[in-house]
Design an enzyme around this catalytic site. Structure first.
Site, PDB file in Angstrom:
ATOM      1  N   GLY A  55       5.214   0.835  -3.401  1.00 31.01           N
ATOM      2  CA  GLY A  55       4.578  -0.512  -3.298  1.00 31.01           C
ATOM      3  C   GLY A  55       3.196  -0.706  -4.194  1.00 31.01           C
ATOM      4  O   GLY A  55       3.255  -1.608  -4.943  1.00 31.01           O
ATOM      5  N   ARG A  78      21.162  -6.295   3.293  1.00 37.99           N
ATOM      6  CA  ARG A  78      21.895  -6.993   2.378  1.00 37.99           C
ATOM      7  C   ARG A  78      23.102  -8.138   2.749  1.00 37.99           C
ATOM      8  O   ARG A  78      23.102  -9.262   2.207  1.00 37.99           O
ATOM      9  CB  ARG A  78      22.866  -6.008   1.665  1.00 37.99           C
ATOM     10  CG  ARG A  78      22.032  -5.128   0.486  1.00 37.99           C
ATOM     11  CD  ARG A  78      23.253  -4.398  -0.420  1.00 37.99           C
ATOM     12  NE  ARG A  78      22.584  -3.591  -1.202  1.00 37.99           N
ATOM     13  CZ  ARG A  78      23.189  -3.141  -2.445  1.00 37.99           C
ATOM     14  NH1 ARG A  78      24.599  -3.258  -2.623  1.00 37.99           N
ATOM     15  NH2 ARG A  78      22.387  -2.235  -3.190  1.00 37.99           N
ATOM     16  N   HIS A  97      20.863  13.185   2.113  1.00 40.06           N
ATOM     17  CA  HIS A  97      20.772  12.449   0.678  1.00 40.06           C
ATOM     18  C   HIS A  97      20.938  13.577  -0.388  1.00 40.06           C
ATOM     19  O   HIS A  97      21.743  13.311  -1.383  1.00 40.06           O
ATOM     20  CB  HIS A  97      19.585  11.711   0.713  1.00 40.06           C
ATOM     21  CG  HIS A  97      19.702  10.631   1.697  1.00 40.06           C
ATOM     22  ND1 HIS A  97      18.307   9.963   2.107  1.00 40.06           N
ATOM     23  CD2 HIS A  97      20.416  10.253   2.755  1.00 40.06           C
ATOM     24  CE1 HIS A  97      18.522   9.139   3.004  1.00 40.06           C
ATOM     25  NE2 HIS A  97      19.736   9.120   3.285  1.00 40.06           N
ATOM     26  N   LYS A 119      20.341  -0.533   5.006  1.00 42.24           N
ATOM     27  CA  LYS A 119      20.030  -1.406   3.945  1.00 42.24           C
ATOM     28  C   LYS A 119      21.281  -2.272   3.697  1.00 42.24           C
ATOM     29  O   LYS A 119      21.208  -3.404   3.094  1.00 42.24           O
ATOM     30  CB  LYS A 119      19.938  -0.476   2.661  1.00 42.24           C
ATOM     31  CG  LYS A 119      18.362   0.372   2.580  1.00 42.24           C
ATOM     32  CD  LYS A 119      18.233   1.298   1.548  1.00 42.24           C
ATOM     33  CE  LYS A 119      16.819   1.597   1.592  1.00 42.24           C
ATOM     34  NZ  LYS A 119      16.554   2.673   0.590  1.00 42.24           N
ATOM     35  N   THR A 166       0.841  -1.302  -0.126  1.00 48.24           N
ATOM     36  CA  THR A 166      -0.021   0.034   0.042  1.00 48.24           C
ATOM     37  C   THR A 166       0.843   1.113   0.081  1.00 48.24           C
ATOM     38  O   THR A 166       0.517   2.405   0.037  1.00 48.24           O
ATOM     39  CB  THR A 166      -0.969   0.006   1.320  1.00 48.24           C
ATOM     40  OG1 THR A 166      -0.088   0.231   2.351  1.00 48.24           O
ATOM     41  CG2 THR A 166      -1.825  -1.082   1.284  1.00 48.24           C
ATOM     42  N   GLY A 167       2.084   1.241  -0.020  1.00 41.98           N
ATOM     43  CA  GLY A 167       2.915   2.143  -0.022  1.00 41.98           C
ATOM     44  C   GLY A 167       3.080   3.079  -1.280  1.00 41.98           C
ATOM     45  O   GLY A 167       2.701   2.681  -2.203  1.00 41.98           O
ATOM     46  N   TYR A 168       3.982   4.007  -1.025  1.00 40.18           N
ATOM     47  CA  TYR A 168       3.974   5.194  -2.223  1.00 40.18           C
ATOM     48  C   TYR A 168       4.731   4.349  -3.466  1.00 40.18           C
ATOM     49  O   TYR A 168       4.152   4.366  -4.618  1.00 40.18           O
ATOM     50  CB  TYR A 168       5.111   6.064  -1.703  1.00 40.18           C
ATOM     51  CG  TYR A 168       5.487   7.150  -2.840  1.00 40.18           C
ATOM     52  CD1 TYR A 168       4.448   7.903  -3.341  1.00 40.18           C
ATOM     53  CD2 TYR A 168       6.673   7.294  -3.378  1.00 40.18           C
ATOM     54  CE1 TYR A 168       4.749   9.020  -4.404  1.00 40.18           C
ATOM     55  CE2 TYR A 168       6.884   8.296  -4.293  1.00 40.18           C
ATOM     56  CZ  TYR A 168       5.926   9.097  -4.652  1.00 40.18           C
ATOM     57  OH  TYR A 168       6.179  10.025  -5.813  1.00 40.18           O
ATOM     58  N   LYS A 206      -6.035   1.955   3.426  1.00 39.24           N
ATOM     59  CA  LYS A 206      -5.383   1.002   3.058  1.00 39.24           C
ATOM     60  C   LYS A 206      -5.876  -0.300   2.748  1.00 39.24           C
ATOM     61  O   LYS A 206      -5.860  -0.841   1.910  1.00 39.24           O
ATOM     62  CB  LYS A 206      -4.438   0.606   4.325  1.00 39.24           C
ATOM     63  CG  LYS A 206      -3.168   1.248   4.283  1.00 39.24           C
ATOM     64  CD  LYS A 206      -2.085   0.947   5.419  1.00 39.24           C
ATOM     65  CE  LYS A 206      -0.954   1.781   5.717  1.00 39.24           C
ATOM     66  NZ  LYS A 206       0.281   1.521   5.035  1.00 39.24           N
TER      67      LYS A 206
HETATM   68  P1  NDP Z   1       6.373   4.277   2.313  1.00 36.39           P
HETATM   69  O1  NDP Z   1       6.491   5.225   3.397  1.00 36.39           O
HETATM   70  O2  NDP Z   1       4.894   4.596   1.396  1.00 36.39           O
HETATM   71  O3  NDP Z   1       5.671   2.840   3.098  1.00 36.39           O
HETATM   72  C1  NDP Z   1       5.668   1.608   2.337  1.00 36.39           C
HETATM   73  C2  NDP Z   1       4.730   0.585   3.248  1.00 36.39           C
HETATM   74  O4  NDP Z   1       5.679   0.086   4.271  1.00 36.39           O
HETATM   75  C3  NDP Z   1       3.599   0.974   4.039  1.00 36.39           C
HETATM   76  O5  NDP Z   1       2.605   1.114   2.906  1.00 36.39           O
HETATM   77  C4  NDP Z   1       3.367  -0.212   4.867  1.00 36.39           C
HETATM   78  O6  NDP Z   1       2.749  -1.319   3.984  1.00 36.39           O
HETATM   79  C5  NDP Z   1       4.848  -0.576   5.329  1.00 36.39           C
HETATM   80  N1  NDP Z   1       4.961  -0.018   6.550  1.00 36.39           N
HETATM   81  C6  NDP Z   1       5.158   1.191   6.919  1.00 36.39           C
HETATM   82  N2  NDP Z   1       5.370   1.108   8.452  1.00 36.39           N
HETATM   83  C7  NDP Z   1       5.455  -0.108   8.944  1.00 36.39           C
HETATM   84  C8  NDP Z   1       5.702  -0.900   9.823  1.00 36.39           C
HETATM   85  N3  NDP Z   1       5.479  -0.336  11.056  1.00 36.39           N
HETATM   86  N4  NDP Z   1       5.544  -2.416  10.020  1.00 36.39           N
HETATM   87  C9  NDP Z   1       5.330  -2.876   8.723  1.00 36.39           C
HETATM   88  N5  NDP Z   1       5.316  -2.328   7.691  1.00 36.39           N
HETATM   89  C10 NDP Z   1       5.450  -1.067   7.499  1.00 36.39           C
HETATM   90  O7  NDP Z   1       7.599   3.885   1.732  1.00 36.39           O
HETATM   91  P2  NDP Z   1       8.310   4.413   0.230  1.00 36.39           P
HETATM   92  O8  NDP Z   1       7.567   3.764  -1.059  1.00 36.39           O
HETATM   93  O9  NDP Z   1       8.289   5.682   0.486  1.00 36.39           O
HETATM   94  O10 NDP Z   1       9.745   3.666   0.333  1.00 36.39           O
HETATM   95  C11 NDP Z   1       9.964   2.443  -0.238  1.00 36.39           C
HETATM   96  C12 NDP Z   1      11.479   2.599  -0.524  1.00 36.39           C
HETATM   97  O11 NDP Z   1      11.609   3.438  -1.406  1.00 36.39           O
HETATM   98  C13 NDP Z   1      12.218   2.566   0.619  1.00 36.39           C
HETATM   99  O12 NDP Z   1      13.303   1.795   0.519  1.00 36.39           O
HETATM  100  C14 NDP Z   1      12.805   3.836   0.512  1.00 36.39           C
HETATM  101  O13 NDP Z   1      14.073   4.207   0.949  1.00 36.39           O
HETATM  102  C15 NDP Z   1      12.628   4.138  -1.036  1.00 36.39           C
HETATM  103  N6  NDP Z   1      12.549   5.521  -1.467  1.00 36.39           N
HETATM  104  C16 NDP Z   1      13.637   5.970  -2.337  1.00 36.39           C
HETATM  105  C17 NDP Z   1      13.290   7.292  -2.768  1.00 36.39           C
HETATM  106  C18 NDP Z   1      14.291   8.004  -3.960  1.00 36.39           C
HETATM  107  O14 NDP Z   1      14.207   8.992  -4.170  1.00 36.39           O
HETATM  108  N7  NDP Z   1      15.266   7.056  -4.403  1.00 36.39           N
HETATM  109  C19 NDP Z   1      12.343   8.219  -2.299  1.00 36.39           C
HETATM  110  C20 NDP Z   1      11.315   7.404  -1.425  1.00 36.39           C
HETATM  111  C21 NDP Z   1      11.618   6.295  -1.205  1.00 36.39           C
HETATM  112  P3  NDP Z   1       1.503  -1.981   4.404  1.00 36.39           P
HETATM  113  O15 NDP Z   1       0.822  -1.053   5.215  1.00 36.39           O
HETATM  114  O16 NDP Z   1       0.774  -2.222   3.017  1.00 36.39           O
HETATM  115  O17 NDP Z   1       1.936  -3.383   4.911  1.00 36.39           O
END
Ligand code: NDP
Length: 313
Positions: free
Chosen positions: A17, A143, A271, A139, A13-15, A45
């Site tokens: 995801g 890995r 970053h 990260k 459900t993430g950005y 969600k």
């Molecule tokens: P989000 O902040 O949108 O979160 C993604 C999902 O993580 C949530 O929807 C939820 O999924 C799950 N989550 C959040 N909190 C918890 C918790 N406490 N326990 C379990 N699951 C949890 O993530 P992003 O999409 O922003 O980030 C995804 C990846 O992309 C990361 O590795 C980030 O570092 C990277 N990224 C890179 C960027 C760039 O510019 N290169 C910019 C932004 C992110 P659900 O509820 O569906 O289980």
């Protein structure tokens, strides 16, 4: 290549995801999405998960707090893509993936794991400054656990998400472009790499059944999107038909401003610092042990940033 792998998406459900779920369905994979009981009454969600189901995804109930549920979810699929949060201004849960690694070890059937990376290659950030290095350090911990366990993997280094970086013309705290003035990092000429999030998802899904990227890092470097901040600003100026007022921030001035911010903002600014002052996304060549997405998948018609910016007019 045989039948398409069955994919489990965690953090669906993430950005990022939700885009991975869409791309996986579009590319014809049997797609499973983890539904965590902890989301409780988060109606947004729940509605999103139901919409995935309507589009053909299967929802699997499982929790990071319930090892057995993760193992059972994993046993239904071949490939796992994790997109748990990793941006401090939202949430940072990268180390939760250690529990997932344990579950993958026990399940024993996973042909490939793509952990939540999708940014700067953490393996090249050993000299990153505090506090933002936490993202890279965490990260790398994941890995190491993957590699120690002998789990097949692909790491996707997606560079800059366009929504965060291009919208705000690379200025932290801005996700919409300015109409009057912009602050450049130094001379604004360090090259960065910008990728639309839907393209990131499309490349990621393409790679999961590709033997060329097994146990490798896949870099996303769409050639037209290797741009400096100044070049992005120039695209924008052309679109709006006027010049922005430009000021320049030295490296030291940037660091001084950063120190006055809260922790989460400082992590993000670290970053920006490495990308726009040091060119950390472009200051290396991809070696023989690594792959580049636009070379492997030239048929994916990625969005060029000069077109991406048009949505803001
Ligand atoms: P989000 O902040 O949108 O979160 C993604 C999902 O993580 C949530 O929807 C939820 O999924 C799950 N989550 C959040 N909190 C918890 C918790 N406490 N326990 C379990 N699951 C949890 O993530 P992003 O999409 O922003 O980030 C995804 C990846 O992309 C990361 O590795 C980030 O570092 C990277 N990224 C890179 C960027 C760039 O510019 N290169 C910019 C932004 C992110 P659900 O509820 O569906 O289980």
């Amino acid at each position: 290549m045989g039948a398409k792998s069955k994919v489990l998406i965690i953090g669906g459900t993430g950005y990022l995801g939700k885009r991975l779920v869409k791309a996986s369905l579009e590319q014809g994979h049997e797609t499973y999405v983890l539904q965590r009981p902890e989301i409780g009454v988060d109606v947004e969600k729940i509605q999103m998960l139901l919409s995935f189901k309507k589009q053909g995804a299967r929802l699997v109930i499982g929790s990071f707090n319930d090892h057995r549920s993760l193992v059972e979810a994993l046993k239904q699929v071949d490939v796992v893509i994790c997109a748990v949060s990793g941006v401090h201004i939202r949430s940072h849960q990268i180390l939760l993936q250690l529990k997932l690694v344990d579950a993958i070890k026990e399940a024993g059937n996973i042909k490939r794991f793509l952990p939540s990376e999708f940014g700067t290659d953490p393996a090249r950030m050993a000299d990153a400054i505090e506090p933002g290095r936490v993202t890279f350090d965490d990260k790398m911990v994941v890995r190491k656990a993957i590699e120690d366990a002998g789990i097949p993997f692909t790491y996707v280094s997606a560079n800059c998400f366009a929504g965060y970086m291009v919208g705000g013309l690379c200025q932290p705290g801005h996700i919409l472009p300015a109409w009057e003035s912009v602050t450049l990092y130094g001379d604004g000429n360090k090259k960065s790499i910008f990728v639309d999030e839907d393209d990131i998802a499309a490349y990621t899904i393409r790679t999961i059944d590709d033997p060329r990227t097994l146990n490798k890092t896949l870099y996303l470097r769409p050639p037209a999107n290797i741009l400096s901040q100044r070049e992005l600003v120039e695209f924008w100026e052309k679109l709006i038909g006027k010049q922005l007022q430009k000021s320049s921030l030295s490296e030291q001035e940037f660091l001084n401003i950063m120190k006055e911010q809260g922790y989460a903002e400082q992590v993000g600014m670290t970053h920006y610092y490495h990308v726009f002052y040091h060119g950390c996304l472009t200051n290396f060549e991809i070696n023989n042990e690594e792959e580049e997405a636009s070379v492997l998948y030239p048929d994916i018609k990625y969005i060029k940033m000069e077109d991406y910016l048009k949505q803001y007019i």
